[in-house]
Design an enzyme around this catalytic site. Structure first.
Site, PDB file in Angstrom:
ATOM      1  N   HIS A   1       0.939  12.353  -8.672  1.00  0.00           N
ATOM      2  CA  HIS A   1       0.543  11.560  -7.401  1.00  0.00           C
ATOM      3  C   HIS A   1       1.439  10.296  -7.190  1.00  0.00           C
ATOM      4  O   HIS A   1       1.155   9.223  -6.728  1.00  0.00           O
ATOM      5  CB  HIS A   1      -0.748  11.263  -7.596  1.00  0.00           C
ATOM      6  CG  HIS A   1      -1.908  10.862  -6.508  1.00  0.00           C
ATOM      7  ND1 HIS A   1      -2.732  11.563  -6.267  1.00  0.00           N
ATOM      8  CD2 HIS A   1      -1.704   9.808  -5.241  1.00  0.00           C
ATOM      9  CE1 HIS A   1      -3.502  11.348  -5.022  1.00  0.00           C
ATOM     10  NE2 HIS A   1      -2.741  10.524  -4.211  1.00  0.00           N
TER      11      HIS A   1
ATOM     12  N   SER B   1      -2.204  14.950   5.263  1.00  0.00           N
ATOM     13  CA  SER B   1      -3.274  14.293   4.712  1.00  0.00           C
ATOM     14  C   SER B   1      -4.279  14.244   5.294  1.00  0.00           C
ATOM     15  O   SER B   1      -4.652  14.206   6.387  1.00  0.00           O
ATOM     16  CB  SER B   1      -2.978  12.799   4.387  1.00  0.00           C
ATOM     17  OG  SER B   1      -4.020  12.169   3.796  1.00  0.00           O
TER      18      SER B   1
ATOM     19  N   ARG C   1       7.177   9.062  -0.636  1.00  0.00           N
ATOM     20  CA  ARG C   1       7.638   7.882  -0.229  1.00  0.00           C
ATOM     21  C   ARG C   1       9.048   8.008   0.546  1.00  0.00           C
ATOM     22  O   ARG C   1       9.052   7.095   1.675  1.00  0.00           O
ATOM     23  CB  ARG C   1       8.148   6.751  -1.537  1.00  0.00           C
ATOM     24  CG  ARG C   1       6.680   6.372  -2.157  1.00  0.00           C
ATOM     25  CD  ARG C   1       7.005   5.404  -3.226  1.00  0.00           C
ATOM     26  NE  ARG C   1       6.083   5.096  -4.232  1.00  0.00           N
ATOM     27  CZ  ARG C   1       5.616   5.639  -5.036  1.00  0.00           C
ATOM     28  NH1 ARG C   1       6.188   6.951  -5.406  1.00  0.00           N
ATOM     29  NH2 ARG C   1       4.563   5.029  -5.899  1.00  0.00           N
TER      30      ARG C   1
ATOM     31  N   TYR D   1       0.734  -1.152   0.374  1.00  0.00           N
ATOM     32  CA  TYR D   1       0.134  -0.210   0.147  1.00  0.00           C
ATOM     33  C   TYR D   1       0.957   1.344   0.156  1.00  0.00           C
ATOM     34  O   TYR D   1       0.568   2.066  -0.782  1.00  0.00           O
ATOM     35  CB  TYR D   1      -0.881  -0.003   1.239  1.00  0.00           C
ATOM     36  CG  TYR D   1      -1.515   1.231   1.519  1.00  0.00           C
ATOM     37  CD1 TYR D   1      -2.660   1.708   0.415  1.00  0.00           C
ATOM     38  CD2 TYR D   1      -1.146   2.199   2.178  1.00  0.00           C
ATOM     39  CE1 TYR D   1      -3.359   2.760   0.490  1.00  0.00           C
ATOM     40  CE2 TYR D   1      -1.822   3.558   2.396  1.00  0.00           C
ATOM     41  CZ  TYR D   1      -2.823   3.712   1.407  1.00  0.00           C
ATOM     42  OH  TYR D   1      -3.350   5.085   1.504  1.00  0.00           O
TER      43      TYR D   1
ATOM     44  N   GLY E   1       9.683  11.464  -7.145  1.00  0.00           N
ATOM     45  CA  GLY E   1      10.895  10.961  -7.519  1.00  0.00           C
ATOM     46  C   GLY E   1      12.224  11.574  -7.083  1.00  0.00           C
ATOM     47  O   GLY E   1      13.318  11.298  -7.341  1.00  0.00           O
ATOM     48  N   ILE E   2      12.210  12.476  -6.251  1.00  0.00           N
ATOM     49  CA  ILE E   2      13.136  13.405  -5.587  1.00  0.00           C
ATOM     50  C   ILE E   2      13.699  12.431  -4.604  1.00  0.00           C
ATOM     51  O   ILE E   2      13.046  12.178  -3.739  1.00  0.00           O
ATOM     52  CB  ILE E   2      12.655  14.748  -4.935  1.00  0.00           C
ATOM     53  CG1 ILE E   2      11.931  15.609  -5.848  1.00  0.00           C
ATOM     54  CG2 ILE E   2      13.754  15.484  -4.304  1.00  0.00           C
ATOM     55  CD1 ILE E   2      12.722  16.382  -6.921  1.00  0.00           C
TER      56      ILE E   2
ATOM     57  N   LYS F   1      -3.049  20.486  -6.052  1.00  0.00           N
ATOM     58  CA  LYS F   1      -1.838  19.455  -6.275  1.00  0.00           C
ATOM     59  C   LYS F   1      -2.548  18.443  -7.478  1.00  0.00           C
ATOM     60  O   LYS F   1      -3.785  17.932  -7.177  1.00  0.00           O
ATOM     61  CB  LYS F   1      -1.916  18.648  -4.870  1.00  0.00           C
ATOM     62  CG  LYS F   1      -0.697  17.799  -5.105  1.00  0.00           C
ATOM     63  CD  LYS F   1      -0.642  17.160  -3.678  1.00  0.00           C
ATOM     64  CE  LYS F   1       0.563  15.956  -3.654  1.00  0.00           C
ATOM     65  NZ  LYS F   1      -0.166  14.771  -4.262  1.00  0.00           N
TER      66      LYS F   1
ATOM     67  N   ASP G   1       6.390  17.355  -6.841  1.00  0.00           N
ATOM     68  CA  ASP G   1       6.907  15.964  -5.935  1.00  0.00           C
ATOM     69  C   ASP G   1       7.045  14.978  -7.118  1.00  0.00           C
ATOM     70  O   ASP G   1       6.795  15.126  -8.411  1.00  0.00           O
ATOM     71  CB  ASP G   1       5.990  15.673  -4.996  1.00  0.00           C
ATOM     72  CG  ASP G   1       4.520  15.416  -5.538  1.00  0.00           C
ATOM     73  OD1 ASP G   1       4.392  15.279  -6.690  1.00  0.00           O
ATOM     74  OD2 ASP G   1       3.810  15.145  -4.661  1.00  0.00           O
TER      75      ASP G   1
ATOM     76  N   TYR H   1      -9.205  16.323   0.342  1.00  0.00           N
ATOM     77  CA  TYR H   1      -9.827  15.608  -0.736  1.00  0.00           C
ATOM     78  C   TYR H   1     -11.351  16.059  -0.703  1.00  0.00           C
ATOM     79  O   TYR H   1     -11.868  16.194   0.392  1.00  0.00           O
ATOM     80  CB  TYR H   1      -9.838  13.801  -0.490  1.00  0.00           C
ATOM     81  CG  TYR H   1      -8.482  13.317  -0.872  1.00  0.00           C
ATOM     82  CD1 TYR H   1      -8.670  13.171  -2.297  1.00  0.00           C
ATOM     83  CD2 TYR H   1      -7.906  12.789  -0.056  1.00  0.00           C
ATOM     84  CE1 TYR H   1      -7.285  12.494  -2.859  1.00  0.00           C
ATOM     85  CE2 TYR H   1      -6.683  11.966  -0.429  1.00  0.00           C
ATOM     86  CZ  TYR H   1      -6.387  11.797  -1.853  1.00  0.00           C
ATOM     87  OH  TYR H   1      -5.346  11.358  -2.012  1.00  0.00           O
TER      88      TYR H   1
ATOM     89  N   THR I   1      -6.286  18.011  -3.520  1.00  0.00           N
ATOM     90  CA  THR I   1      -5.793  17.230  -4.627  1.00  0.00           C
ATOM     91  C   THR I   1      -6.716  17.187  -5.757  1.00  0.00           C
ATOM     92  O   THR I   1      -8.087  16.941  -5.658  1.00  0.00           O
ATOM     93  CB  THR I   1      -5.666  15.748  -3.861  1.00  0.00           C
ATOM     94  OG1 THR I   1      -4.715  16.205  -2.960  1.00  0.00           O
ATOM     95  CG2 THR I   1      -5.203  14.823  -4.812  1.00  0.00           C
TER      96      THR I   1
END
Lengths: 367, 367, 367, 367
Positions: free
Chosen positions: A256, A111, A311, A26, A289-290, A232, A287, A139, A165
């Site tokens: 996302h 969040s 992540r 998840y 992949g940084i 976002k 955001d 949301y 978002t």
């Protein structure tokens, strides 16, 4: 005893071994084949730095990474991205990430699916004089009234902006998650939201999905509250221009983290397209992949004011709780410091697109 | 019994098995993910040779690889790059590399972080009539006086030029080194430098980093001493042009072997950009990723006057001391001889950019 | 019992397991890192066919692969390339390949380093009424007299053309061969050449290397003998144009199978450049990396009149002698038949550059 | 107990383990090295989606994937491609795929090499009120009379269109199939065709291959029968234009799943070329490499009206018979639903080329 981590990827390796497989599926999973999640990282890395030398670095020193994001001074351009249900990663959940962010001067976007009451997070930030910005991710709650009620509660306890978002009207094709049979364990839920009677079907999701006219209404309401509204999940310049015209405070260029739609453009590719479509100085974050200080440097060179970490905060949280997240932020900031010095930039303001080799105009590197 | 090595990469394999892991991590390691270290090699290899045939090769013969670098005749265009603390690779350290370089007619740039007294190295070169150029690499010592004192000592014992490193104001993100817990072992240190009381922090490093005005002052001082000053670590044409305007003797196009900043442009990519920015005939050297005679040929075709070898000298040194380094130089020179003949070039002077297929103009191969 | 081979690569796998390691290193090895040997194959494969449909294929049938090479009718456009010392692959050596080529209607270019007397090979071709062309490959023998003596002997026994190799003034950097310690075993040698007293050094090789004026002299001599002279190893259009001006009969676009100089352009890349530099209809052959009927089709679409097979003949020879080579030729011819039909070409003459997607003009696929 | 499959590739993994090796080699195999079969998949995946946000998705809901193909309304744009001898995959063979297609509202193109009587398949479709289109695939039977006899029989039992395959005059180079020694097992054969006395040789195949004039005659005959005629296997715009001029009902852009000619253009590359060559609104389908809902979305963005699924139906059939195929169709449709929502498209009609990043014009991504 903290895990041995010398860069952000080290936390990932440890977290993979530490977390239950379904939680990992998840938290770290992505849509479909994971192509976008992977391309996000590769696209930053593939950009080539063209360093300069011999500039005067004395002005930098301790203030080297200092920057201003949407008018607010920060010690460095790092934010924690909104991540749902952080107690899946560590029992301390959002309390731990908030402690780490506040202590390190990072911004945090909580969040709306936080597993921790928003007030507890706000208290942690309030207790730290040098804390960075604290924003609330929203949301859309099906209508303006329900959405606004959440926003007002967030503002009341100290959140300073709202991040709506817009790229997730449906959940995305999460194969890994479904294969692992992930369900929220007993005791972990979105404590700030009313309990859903049952998961919504596609028709209901589409009917309730947030629309441009909802954004206009929310923007008006937020303006009345004096609360900046960010969007976002914007990747296309036309959408960016339309959002600017509605008066939003800023945009977060995001796919996302590759968790909703696979094979989208990478955020490193989309960022300069969006930057070209908004007015000079308009606040832009990015955001996806940084992982390295050089990635942060490149994002700023392409027009971002700051970056968000998704992540990596989860990985560090799973490893060592608040301490892990704090170390993760510090590692990345130190790498950014090194990148600045090695490109002969005394400060963030010296970063320029000319520090990058222009990528091919024909999209042949667009992965 | 010398190791079985038929090319430069064979030495690397042997050295990896021979050296203690922490020494390997320091000597062979690179910044961050090693992307630049790897791209340096790949970029030379990816360039395509377009050979000619049937030219008269008789004039070549034994003088085939002979060349002139900054006005000085050399038997071939190979230099040993400055590498610190060579006793980590072999007890004979810099004495061994100097013996090999002198015997083979290669140039040598001694690191200011040499683990051997510079006078000992100079003596070795002085004893060999056919030795190539001997230059001294300088890390800025915080101010002109301290830097110049080192330069004058080097000149006094026979060094013929100074090479100021400009691409390393800070150490770089050396994950492998930190993971291996590398520290200098007892007995190995930078014997030509005053002992540091303690490692410097970032603020001090940035405050002491060499600047353009320092270069101007050093250049004036070196000119007064009759000592050519080179800059090492230039990648950008604008910096190259500025250095030329200051009167430096030559430039070394380098990204520090990928040991300071990761994901920079490769030196094969940067070299022609720098060549285009300096006057015709201006002395240019290049290092980073040279492993084959064809790589040397390509570097010369793109405008370098000679190349420097960093890691390959360490690998060969670790394998077989002076003998290993001498064999490494000889292997590479022989490969260059073969490349010249097989491109129908009777001599170095016949190498031309038209021996390469033009790479795509759009950077799609810029890795 | 013949090996199970359904395509040319199957023979390679079997041969690798069959041959002594040192023989394999010599026969299949390539220069340096094998980059060119590999790129040759990949470049053909990377070219994309753009098939047509529904044309009338009746005229084709049995004559489908028939073609004309330099004025001579052939059953198909396949030649065996010159390969030295074929007894290393199989005791029957060049006798076996000649039997196979003659029986299958393939052309053959016998190496001047044949381990079988040229007369024996010529006799085999003379005995087969449907045999294809038989040509003699010539390494320049240091001067015209010695070279011509070999040519005249070849003509006397039935060879119909001379192929002068121009891309190998020196041996190339054969790491694999040297690592394997390859030496010619007792009993295998270049029986058609005078025994060398000792291997030549670099200076001698360069002094004796064939030059443009030698080609002019040889061309005049061959013209007097009525013997067509081809040059093998031309990659550059300027060299091709110069050779045409000297009156040679044809050119073989080749990089010596990647055995002399590594990282050259692939032959698939060079072929159209050379085709554009010679008069319409000028005979052009190509070798290097042809493994599939589609590769042959592509070579013809790019302007070759026929192709030569180097390593594949050695692999098949090592597996099953003459039978293996015959099967190899037949397999490739059958694949070419299928490619013709599936591109809706009734015959070789219908192949056109428009059956290929134009590769990028910017060399980004030049590997 | 059905296999655990969360996407189409999961069915493939299971089928590989389930089927006899020779059946797998036939059913899943491709021509030569499988380059085209692989490139088909990769080319869809490499295309980058550029999603939009915040559009009104309410109109979509349950009718989100509804579309019109050649004038006929369908619940979604998915067809089962013609696949021969489906009893090789599962004892229920074409009955199972027909049941699944009919139940899921997918179109089906029955192979003329069906191992099940066409009438049985037609009955299944007739029994399902919401079934999609049922078409009959035709291999030219050597002449018009024999071909038409098959067509008339198909029309009589309920097939609604004829799909003439034009890209397979010969069988293709099926190495895997030959290596596995595949032969049709006892009891499985093309039950709708007269038994061949013996396999045809190349000359006969070429003589009987379908030609443009055959298509003209067949088109006239089908028009007289009121039966739309489609051509399957067109990749080149010139062939597409010629077919349109003959009055065919539609075209299927296909390279036969890479089973006939290897290294052709991928269908993702060819589709927009063909779309540009036919009149606006002219019916176009595409197959080859579709594995994800995003692939379907991309095909529609590039101008297809629907897509066909070849191997995926075989994989699912082998796993779980009709149930497997039905789940496979449903999975793909659900993924398409998600892709629509996440690109902010309320319906198929909203899909536009601007949802894709334009691929490089120079073919550098043409794999």
């Amino acid at each position: 005893m903290p895990v041995a981590a010398f860069n952000l990827r080290d936390f990932e390796s440890h977290a993979f071994r530490t977390l239950p497989a379904a939680h990992w599926a998840y938290l770290n999973g992505s849509a479909a084949d994971g192509d976008t999640a992977s391309a996000n990282q590769q696209s930053w890395q593939a950009l080539r730095l063209w360093p300069r030398v011999l500039n005067d670095l004395r002005p930098g020193a301790l203030q080297q990474t200092a920057c201003t994001v949407a008018g607010r001074a920060m010690a460095h351009p790092l934010f924690l991205a909104p991540v749902a249900f952080q107690q899946l990663a560590h029992p301390d959940g959002e309390r731990a990430t908030a402690l780490a962010a506040a202590a390190q001067g990072a911004g945090m976007v909580l969040s709306s699916q936080s597993s921790t009451p928003m007030e507890a997070v706000a208290d942690i930030f309030a207790a730290e004089p040098d804390a960075g910005p604290l924003w609330f991710q929203l949301y859309w709650q099906g209508n303006l009234a329900r959405s606004l009620s959440l926003v007002q509660r967030a503002q009341a306890c100290g959140f300073q902006a709202v991040v709506l978002t817009v790229d997730a009207p449906v959940h995305g094709v999460r194969d890994a998650e479904r294969r692992a049979g992930f369900v929220l364990p007993e005791g972990i839920r979105a404590v700030n939201l009313p309990a859903h009677p049952a998961p919504l079907g596609l028709a209901d999701l589409l009917a309730q999905a947030v629309r441009w006219d909802d954004v206009a209404a929310l923007q008006a309401a937020c303006a009345a509250l004096g609360l900046p509204l960010w969007l976002k999940g914007v990747l296309h310049p036309a959408d960016a221009a339309r959002a600017v015209a509605l008066g939003v405070a800023g945009l977060i260029v995001s796919n996302h983290g590759g968790r909703t739609l696979d094979t989208t453009v990478s955020t490193a590719w989309a960022l300069p397209q969006v930057r070209a479509a908004v007015p000079p100085g308009f606040p832009l974050l990015v955001d996806g992949g940084i992982r390295r200080g050089t990635d942060v440097f490149k994002a700023l060179a392409l027009g971002a004011d700051a970056v968000l970490l998704g992540r990596p905060q989860v990985h560090a949280l799973a490893c060592d709780g608040a301490l892990g997240v704090a170390r993760m932020i510090r590692l990345l900031r130190d790498e950014l410091s090194a990148a600045l010095a090695l490109c002969a930039c005394a400060s963030i303001a010296d970063i320029h697109t000319s520090h990058l080799v222009p990528p091919p105009a024909d999209n042949s590197l667009y992965a």
